[in-house]
Scaffold this motif. Sequence first.
Motif, PDB file in Angstrom:
ATOM      1  N   UNK A 204       0.783  -1.223   0.000  1.00 51.42           N
ATOM      2  CA  UNK A 204       0.000   0.000   0.000  1.00 51.42           C
ATOM      3  C   UNK A 204       0.817   1.276   0.000  1.00 51.42           C
ATOM      4  N   UNK A 205       2.014   1.238  -0.572  1.00 53.69           N
ATOM      5  CA  UNK A 205       2.867   2.418  -0.578  1.00 53.69           C
ATOM      6  C   UNK A 205       2.476   3.365  -1.713  1.00 53.69           C
ATOM      7  N   UNK A 206       2.752   4.644  -1.488  1.00 51.32           N
ATOM      8  CA  UNK A 206       2.410   5.665  -2.479  1.00 51.32           C
ATOM      9  C   UNK A 206       3.457   5.785  -3.578  1.00 51.32           C
ATOM     10  N   UNK A 207       4.714   5.526  -3.231  1.00 45.39           N
ATOM     11  CA  UNK A 207       5.800   5.787  -4.162  1.00 45.39           C
ATOM     12  C   UNK A 207       6.952   4.824  -3.895  1.00 45.39           C
ATOM     13  N   UNK A 208       7.597   4.390  -4.971  1.00 43.99           N
ATOM     14  CA  UNK A 208       8.830   3.609  -4.868  1.00 43.99           C
ATOM     15  C   UNK A 208       9.887   4.289  -5.728  1.00 43.99           C
ATOM     16  N   UNK A 221       6.411  -2.767  -8.084  1.00 42.23           N
ATOM     17  CA  UNK A 221       5.069  -2.402  -8.539  1.00 42.23           C
ATOM     18  C   UNK A 221       3.997  -2.994  -7.633  1.00 42.23           C
ATOM     19  N   UNK A 222       4.279  -4.171  -7.102  1.00 44.44           N
ATOM     20  CA  UNK A 222       3.262  -4.894  -6.333  1.00 44.44           C
ATOM     21  C   UNK A 222       3.120  -4.405  -4.898  1.00 44.44           C
ATOM     22  N   UNK A 223       4.008  -3.536  -4.452  1.00 44.76           N
ATOM     23  CA  UNK A 223       3.857  -3.006  -3.091  1.00 44.76           C
ATOM     24  C   UNK A 223       3.183  -1.636  -3.099  1.00 44.76           C
ATOM     25  N   UNK A 224       2.795  -1.162  -4.281  1.00 43.22           N
ATOM     26  CA  UNK A 224       2.147   0.140  -4.387  1.00 43.22           C
ATOM     27  C   UNK A 224       0.640   0.046  -4.171  1.00 43.22           C
ATOM     28  N   UNK A 225       0.054   1.097  -3.655  1.00 44.26           N
ATOM     29  CA  UNK A 225      -1.402   1.199  -3.597  1.00 44.26           C
ATOM     30  C   UNK A 225      -1.927   1.484  -5.000  1.00 44.26           C
ATOM     31  N   UNK A 227      -3.034   3.501  -7.935  1.00 41.39           N
ATOM     32  CA  UNK A 227      -2.706   4.894  -8.213  1.00 41.39           C
ATOM     33  C   UNK A 227      -1.302   5.286  -7.812  1.00 41.39           C
ATOM     34  N   UNK A 228      -0.569   4.354  -7.180  1.00 42.56           N
ATOM     35  CA  UNK A 228       0.799   4.642  -6.775  1.00 42.56           C
ATOM     36  C   UNK A 228       1.740   4.677  -7.963  1.00 42.56           C
ATOM     37  N   UNK A 229       2.981   5.081  -7.692  1.00 39.63           N
ATOM     38  CA  UNK A 229       3.931   5.283  -8.778  1.00 39.63           C
ATOM     39  C   UNK A 229       5.290   4.698  -8.413  1.00 39.63           C
ATOM     40  N   UNK A 230       5.899   4.008  -9.387  1.00 37.70           N
ATOM     41  CA  UNK A 230       7.288   3.563  -9.270  1.00 37.70           C
ATOM     42  C   UNK A 230       8.128   4.418 -10.213  1.00 37.70           C
ATOM     43  N   UNK A 231       9.199   4.975  -9.686  1.00 39.13           N
ATOM     44  CA  UNK A 231      10.121   5.757 -10.481  1.00 39.13           C
ATOM     45  C   UNK A 231      11.434   5.001 -10.544  1.00 39.13           C
ATOM     46  N   UNK A 232      11.847   4.651 -11.752  1.00 41.79           N
ATOM     47  CA  UNK A 232      13.054   3.868 -11.942  1.00 41.79           C
ATOM     48  C   UNK A 232      14.182   4.719 -12.478  1.00 41.79           C
ATOM     49  N   UNK A 268      -1.877  -3.266 -15.264  1.00 43.48           N
ATOM     50  CA  UNK A 268      -2.704  -4.346 -14.698  1.00 43.48           C
ATOM     51  C   UNK A 268      -2.888  -4.179 -13.189  1.00 43.48           C
ATOM     52  N   UNK A 269      -1.894  -3.600 -12.546  1.00 44.36           N
ATOM     53  CA  UNK A 269      -1.961  -3.404 -11.097  1.00 44.36           C
ATOM     54  C   UNK A 269      -2.580  -2.066 -10.711  1.00 44.36           C
ATOM     55  N   UNK A 270      -2.903  -1.245 -11.698  1.00 45.70           N
ATOM     56  CA  UNK A 270      -3.496   0.057 -11.408  1.00 45.70           C
ATOM     57  C   UNK A 270      -2.496   1.071 -10.885  1.00 45.70           C
ATOM     58  N   UNK A 271      -1.215   0.892 -11.260  1.00 43.57           N
ATOM     59  CA  UNK A 271      -0.172   1.818 -10.838  1.00 43.57           C
ATOM     60  C   UNK A 271       0.559   2.320 -12.084  1.00 43.57           C
ATOM     61  N   UNK A 272       1.561   3.168 -11.891  1.00 45.01           N
ATOM     62  CA  UNK A 272       2.299   3.706 -13.031  1.00 45.01           C
ATOM     63  C   UNK A 272       3.797   3.526 -12.827  1.00 45.01           C
ATOM     64  N   UNK A 273       4.499   3.491 -13.962  1.00 50.32           N
ATOM     65  CA  UNK A 273       5.957   3.431 -13.961  1.00 50.32           C
ATOM     66  C   UNK A 273       6.495   4.576 -14.803  1.00 50.32           C
ATOM     67  N   UNK A 274       7.519   5.251 -14.275  1.00 50.95           N
ATOM     68  CA  UNK A 274       8.204   6.298 -15.026  1.00 50.95           C
ATOM     69  C   UNK A 274       9.708   6.112 -14.898  1.00 50.95           C
TER      70      UNK A 274
END
Length: 331
Positions: A204-208, A221-225, A227-232, A268-274
């Motif tokens: 349920x994290x907001x950001x990674x 990606x799987x630890x995000x809530x 609408x959350x976002x992973x920034x790589x 698929x997880x309802x999150x985003x990657x940038x």
Amino acid sequence: MRAFVVKEYKGPVQQADVPEPVVGEHDVLVQVRAAGLNLLDEKIRAGELKQILKYKLPQILGNDVAGTVLGVGPKVQGFRPGDEVYARPGKDRIGTFAERIAVAEDDLALKPVSVSLEEAASLPLVALTAWQALVERGNLQPGQRVLIHAGSGGVGTIAIQLAKYLGATVATTVSSGNADFVRELGADFVIDYRSQDFEQLVEGYDLVLDSLGGKNLEKSLRVLRPGGKAIGIAGPPDAAFGRELGANAVLRLVMGALSSRIRRQARRLGVTYEFLFMRASGDQLRRITALVDSGVLRPVVGRVFDFDQTVQAVQSLDKGGIRGKAVISRP
């Protein structure tokens, strides 16, 4: 002028005599007193980024600088000889492993007065990366939760401190030997990546902020809530980065293809990657300077090399094991 260059991709770093920097009308000539080491330097040497960063070889390495202003171009207004400054030069104008470098005025800032030149040189690339990930891209807010991978590294040490300043709850992954160290920086929840699976411990994290890529990014990606976002910052690059880079249509398509799998997983997880490849910014460095001088951020320098040890210093980048940053010093 002496400098350390790579003459061919995958070739050794060599000391060489090179021409003096050309100082344009908006440029500042800086006497290099210290230069930060980044894994980016090794990736450039190895040719891993040659499709993205098209350097003309031989290329002087080095992406961080702190030093003293020697002279300024005729249209420079914000600096004068004798100023102590620091910068991450623009990606097309790197070359801080040298005695002198010309830096665009817009990329430069007065160094924090509360730290040494070596400490200042450790900051620009990693502090700008942390700022652009957490503030610009992540819009991290008080009360939100962020997972920062590799918390004892160059980006991680600054990102933890910045996230705490922004009011977030911070989890990080490190080896057990660095657990107390990152807690001192402000980490609330410390995960030993060698013996623990972060995916089983946080949710349920907001950001990674991911600096490792690969399977680590997929798990992130799987630890995000929703609408959350992973920034790589280790890839894969995406088409948006291609547009920022000014790449042609073919290269933008290639970048989009490289990141298509991770972006599909994110959808698929309802999150985003940038993907983030930090950019030079004197304006942002001035804000970072204020945070350093007010005690909010402290640079972490794990090792200092002499200028004549630059070859050895670059060779050490793949070995890891240094808290924060390694720095080359040229008194």
